[in-house]
Design a protein around this motif. Structure first.
Motif, PDB file in Angstrom:
ATOM      1  N   PRO A  82      74.937  35.653  52.756  1.00 27.23           N
ATOM      2  CA  PRO A  82      74.124  36.821  52.401  1.00 27.23           C
ATOM      3  C   PRO A  82      73.952  37.010  50.896  1.00 27.23           C
ATOM      4  CG  PRO A  82      75.666  37.376  54.135  1.00 27.23           C
ATOM      5  CD  PRO A  82      76.040  36.005  53.667  1.00 27.23           C
ATOM      6  N   LYS A  83      75.024  36.796  50.120  1.00 31.94           N
ATOM      7  CA  LYS A  83      74.938  36.974  48.671  1.00 31.94           C
ATOM      8  C   LYS A  83      73.955  35.984  48.063  1.00 31.94           C
ATOM      9  CE  LYS A  83      77.822  37.317  44.513  1.00 31.94           C
ATOM     10  NZ  LYS A  83      79.223  37.227  43.984  1.00 31.94           N
ATOM     11  N   THR A 110      67.113  24.959  42.150  1.00 30.91           N
ATOM     12  CA  THR A 110      68.428  24.958  41.501  1.00 30.91           C
ATOM     13  C   THR A 110      68.532  26.015  40.402  1.00 30.91           C
ATOM     14  OG1 THR A 110      67.691  23.160  40.040  1.00 30.91           O
ATOM     15  CG2 THR A 110      68.953  22.551  41.998  1.00 30.91           C
ATOM     16  N   ARG A 111      67.463  26.749  40.152  1.00 29.07           N
ATOM     17  CA  ARG A 111      67.532  27.860  39.193  1.00 29.07           C
ATOM     18  C   ARG A 111      68.250  29.069  39.776  1.00 29.07           C
ATOM     19  NH1 ARG A 111      61.198  27.794  37.187  1.00 29.07           N
ATOM     20  NH2 ARG A 111      61.291  25.867  35.964  1.00 29.07           N
ATOM     21  N   PHE A 112      68.351  29.128  41.093  1.00 28.98           N
ATOM     22  CA  PHE A 112      68.990  30.281  41.718  1.00 28.98           C
ATOM     23  C   PHE A 112      70.508  30.207  41.563  1.00 28.98           C
ATOM     24  CE2 PHE A 112      65.134  29.625  44.426  1.00 28.98           C
ATOM     25  CZ  PHE A 112      64.423  30.708  43.908  1.00 28.98           C
ATOM     26  N   PRO A 113      71.171  31.355  41.381  1.00 31.26           N
ATOM     27  CA  PRO A 113      72.636  31.367  41.215  1.00 31.26           C
ATOM     28  C   PRO A 113      73.342  30.692  42.384  1.00 31.26           C
ATOM     29  CG  PRO A 113      71.701  33.529  40.703  1.00 31.26           C
ATOM     30  CD  PRO A 113      70.591  32.716  41.298  1.00 31.26           C
ATOM     31  N   GLY A 114      74.246  29.773  42.074  1.00 28.75           N
ATOM     32  CA  GLY A 114      75.049  29.130  43.105  1.00 28.75           C
ATOM     33  C   GLY A 114      74.360  28.011  43.858  1.00 28.75           C
ATOM     34  N   VAL A 115      73.125  27.683  43.472  1.00 33.82           N
ATOM     35  CA  VAL A 115      72.387  26.620  44.165  1.00 33.82           C
ATOM     36  C   VAL A 115      72.363  25.360  43.294  1.00 33.82           C
ATOM     37  CG1 VAL A 115      70.173  25.892  45.138  1.00 33.82           C
ATOM     38  CG2 VAL A 115      70.949  28.265  45.412  1.00 33.82           C
TER      39      VAL A 115
END
Length: 205
Positions: A82-83, A110-115
Motif C-alpha cells: 500500500p505504501k 524507477t523514479r518512484f520511491p522504493g522502485v
C-alpha cells in the motif's frame, strides 16, 4: 467491501483524512491528503479501498475511480504494498503511469520511491496490457467525485496549498521556494494536480 464514503470532511493530517458519516468517523489514508483542503467541513464523496491482512485493516481514499483501480492493480505486483502504491499515485497521473507501462519505460518507473529496476520490470510484466481498458479518455477524463459541483479554485491559492502538502511530505523550504515559480507558471484545475506536477518536477532534479 466499502466502495466509497459520503459525509463531512472533518480532519486532514499528513497521511489521511477523516470523513464523518452517520455519526461514524472514517479514517482514509490518501496519497495527497492536503489536496482535499478546500473541502474541509463540506460534504464529500471519496472512493475507498478496504485493505485487509492478518495484522492490519485500513481504508484508503481516492478522488477518482481510476486512482482506486490503479492502486488495486499495483497491490497485485510482487514487491509493491500500500505504501508503494500510494507513492506512485502521489507522484504521477494514471495516464502517465499507464503510458510508461505500455512503453516499458523503466527509467520513468524507477523514479518512484522504493522502485528499483527489478520492481519496475515486475510492474511491466504484471500490468502491461491490463490497464488500457480503463484509461480515461484524454478529452473526457473522469472528474473528481464530489456531492456538489465546484469551479477550479484560484490558481495562487492552489499553488500555496500544494506547496503545504509537499512540505508535509518532507520537502524543505529551500526546495519549495525554488519550485513555487514553476508551479505558478503552470495551469491545473485543483490542488491534487499541482501536487502531482510538483512531485514530477522534483523527480527530474
Amino acid at each position: 467491501m466499502i466502495a466509497y464514503v459520503r459525509g463531512q470532511l472533518t480532519v486532514i493530517d499528513d497521511e489521511s483524512v477523516i470523513v464523518e458519516a452517520n455519526g461514524v468517523g472514517y479514517e482514509l489514508i490518501c496519497a495527497n491528503p492536503f489536496s482535499f483542503q478546500e473541502y474541509l467541513e463540506k460534504e464529500i464523496k471519496i472512493h475507498t479501498y478496504h485493505y485487509v491482512r492478518e495484522d492490519l485493516q485500513a481504508l484508503y481514499g481516492f478522488k477518482k475511480r481510476e486512482d482506486k483501480a490503479l492502486f488495486s492493480k499495483l497491490l497485485n505486483v510482487s514487491g509493491i504494498g500500500p505504501k508503494g502504491a500510494l507513492a506512485v499515485l502521489a507522484s504521477t497521473s494514471v495516464r502517465d503511469f499507464v503510458t510508461a507501462i505500455e512503453q516499458e519505460d523503466e527509467k520513468f518507473l524507477t523514479r518512484f520511491p522504493g522502485v528499483g529496476k527489478k520492481t519496475a520490470r515486475q510492474m511491466i510484466l504484471d500490468l502491461k496490457g491490463k490497464l488500457v481498458a480503463w484509461l480515461p479518455d484524454e478529452d473526457n477524463e473522469t472528474s473528481i467525485f464530489y456531492t456538489k459541483d465546484h469551479t477550479s479554485q484560484d490558481r495562487s491559492q492552489a499553488v500555496e496549498e500544494a506547496l503545504e502538502a509537499m512540505k508535509a511530505l518532507g520537502y524543505s523550504e529551500r526546495e519549495l521556494k525554488a519550485l513555487r515559480p514553476k508551479l505558478a507558471n503552470s495551469d491545473h484545475a485543483n490542488v491534487d494536480d499541482y501536487v502531482r506536477h510538483g512531485l514530477q518536477l522534483m523527480m527530474k532534479n
